[in-house]
Motif scaffolding. Structure first.
Motif, PDB file in Angstrom:
ATOM      1  N   LYS A  70       0.833  -1.205   0.000  1.00  0.00           N
ATOM      2  CA  LYS A  70       0.000   0.000   0.000  1.00  0.00           C
ATOM      3  C   LYS A  70       0.867   1.255   0.000  1.00  0.00           C
ATOM      4  O   LYS A  70       0.602   2.219  -0.732  1.00  0.00           O
ATOM      5  N   THR A 190      -3.635  -7.572  -0.520  1.00  0.00           N
ATOM      6  CA  THR A 190      -4.895  -7.342   0.185  1.00  0.00           C
ATOM      7  C   THR A 190      -5.822  -8.544   0.053  1.00  0.00           C
ATOM      8  O   THR A 190      -6.510  -8.921   1.009  1.00  0.00           O
ATOM      9  N   ASP A 225      -7.863  -1.069   2.486  1.00  0.00           N
ATOM     10  CA  ASP A 225      -8.636  -0.019   1.823  1.00  0.00           C
ATOM     11  C   ASP A 225     -10.131  -0.325   1.910  1.00  0.00           C
ATOM     12  O   ASP A 225     -10.554  -1.482   1.829  1.00  0.00           O
TER      13      ASP A 225
END
Length: 255
Positions: A70, A190, A225
Motif C-alpha cells: 500500500k 490485500t 482499503d
C-alpha cells in the motif's frame, strides 16, 4: 450491532450479571495474556483450536506485506501524478471515453463536478471516414460545402495526431512509473490478507486466546482499503460475532 443496541442491552442487564461478566472477562483476559497471541512454544499449554493459532501466526506477515504494498503504491502515485498530462483542448468533448488519472480513475479538474469527455484517435478516425464518405457522395453538389468537408478532414486528421501523441505520453508515464506493478502487488497482498482473515473468523475459538486472535484480525482488517472491506460480504457480521464470543467466554468463566 449499533452502539445504541449495545447500550440498550447493557442497561437491560441486571447489575449483578454485568459485574459477573466483567469479572469473567477480566479472568479470561488475564489467562490469555499469560501467552502471546499465537505462540508456538506455548500452544500446547493453551486449550485453543490449533488451526486458529496457526492462522493467527500468519497474520503479522500478511499485514506487513499489505501495508508495504500500500505504501509503495502511494509513493508511486505521489511521485508520478504531477507528471500526468491533461488532455489537450482539441480532443476534449469529442468522444465517449472520460479523462483519466494515472490510476485509471476518472480525472476531476478543479471547479468541475464531472469528468471531461476525451476523444481517442479511433474516435477521430471514425469521424474522418464519415466525412470522407460525405465528400465522395454525388449528392453533395455545393462546392462551398465540399470545400468545408475538405477542411473538416484536415482538421480531424490533426486531432488524430494530437490524440495519438496524448495516448502515447500517458502510456509512457504509466509504464515508466511502474504503477501497474505496484497496484497488482497491493491487490494481491490485500486479497491474501482478506482470505486469511476470512479463514480466521470462520474458525471456532475455545478460549480467550482465540478471541484475541480474532480481535487482532479485525484490527488488521480495518487497515485495508475501504473498497476491499465493502466488497467482502463475509465481514459484515464479524463485529457482532466477536462481541458474542467475548460475552460467551466471560459468561463461562463467571458461571
Amino acid at each position: 450491532m449499533s452502539n445504541t443496541t449495545v447500550r440498550a442491552a447493557a442497561e437491560g442487564m441486571p447489575a449483578i450479571n454485568r459485574r459477573r461478566l466483567l469479572m469473567g472477562l477480566a479472568a479470561a483476559s488475564t489467562a490469555a495474556a499469560a501467552v502471546t497471541v499465537a505462540p508456538a512454544a506455548h500452544s500446547a499449554a493453551v486449550n485453543e483450536n490449533s488451526e486458529l493459532i496457526r492462522l493467527g501466526n500468519e497474520l503479522p506477515a500478511a499485514e506487513a506485506e499489505m501495508l508495504a504494498a500500500k505504501a509503495a503504491k502511494r509513493a508511486v502515485f505521489a511521485e508520478w501524478s504531477p507528471r500526468w498530462p491533461l488532455a489537450p483542448d482539441e480532443i476534449i468533448e469529442h468522444g465517449c471515453e472520460i479523462e483519466r488519472t494515472l490510476t485509471g480513475a476518472g480525472l476531476y479538474r478543479d471547479g468541475l463536478k464531472d469528468c471531461l469527455r476525451v476523444g481517442t484517435a479511433n474516435d477521430f478516425r471514425w469521424w474522418k471516414a464519415s466525412i470522407e464518405r460525405q465528400l465522395a457522395s454525388k449528392r453533395i453538389k455545393s462546392e462551398a460545402r465540399r470545400t468545408q468537408l475538405r477542411k473538416d478532414i484536415k482538421k480531424t486528421q490533426r486531432k488524430i495526431s494530437i490524440a495519438e501523441r496524448y495516448a502515447a505520453e500517458t502510456a509512457r508515464i504509466r509504464e515508466a512509473s511502474g504503477y501497474e506493478q505496484v497496484s497488482e502487488r497491493h491487490s494481491a497482498a490485500t486479497k491474501a490478507l482478506t482470505s486469511l482473515i476470512v479463514a480466521i473468523m470462520a474458525q471456532p475459538e475455545t478460549s480467550m486466546q482465540g478471541v484475541m486472535i480474532k480481535a487482532q484480525a479485525l484490527a488488521t482488517w480495518k487497515k485495508a482499503d475501504r473498497v476491499y472491506r465493502v466488497l467482502n460480504a463475509d465481514g459484515f457480521d464479524w463485529g457482532s460475532q466477536l462481541a458474542a464470543s467475548v460475552i460467551r467466554m466471560a459468561s463461562e468463566v463467571a458461571s
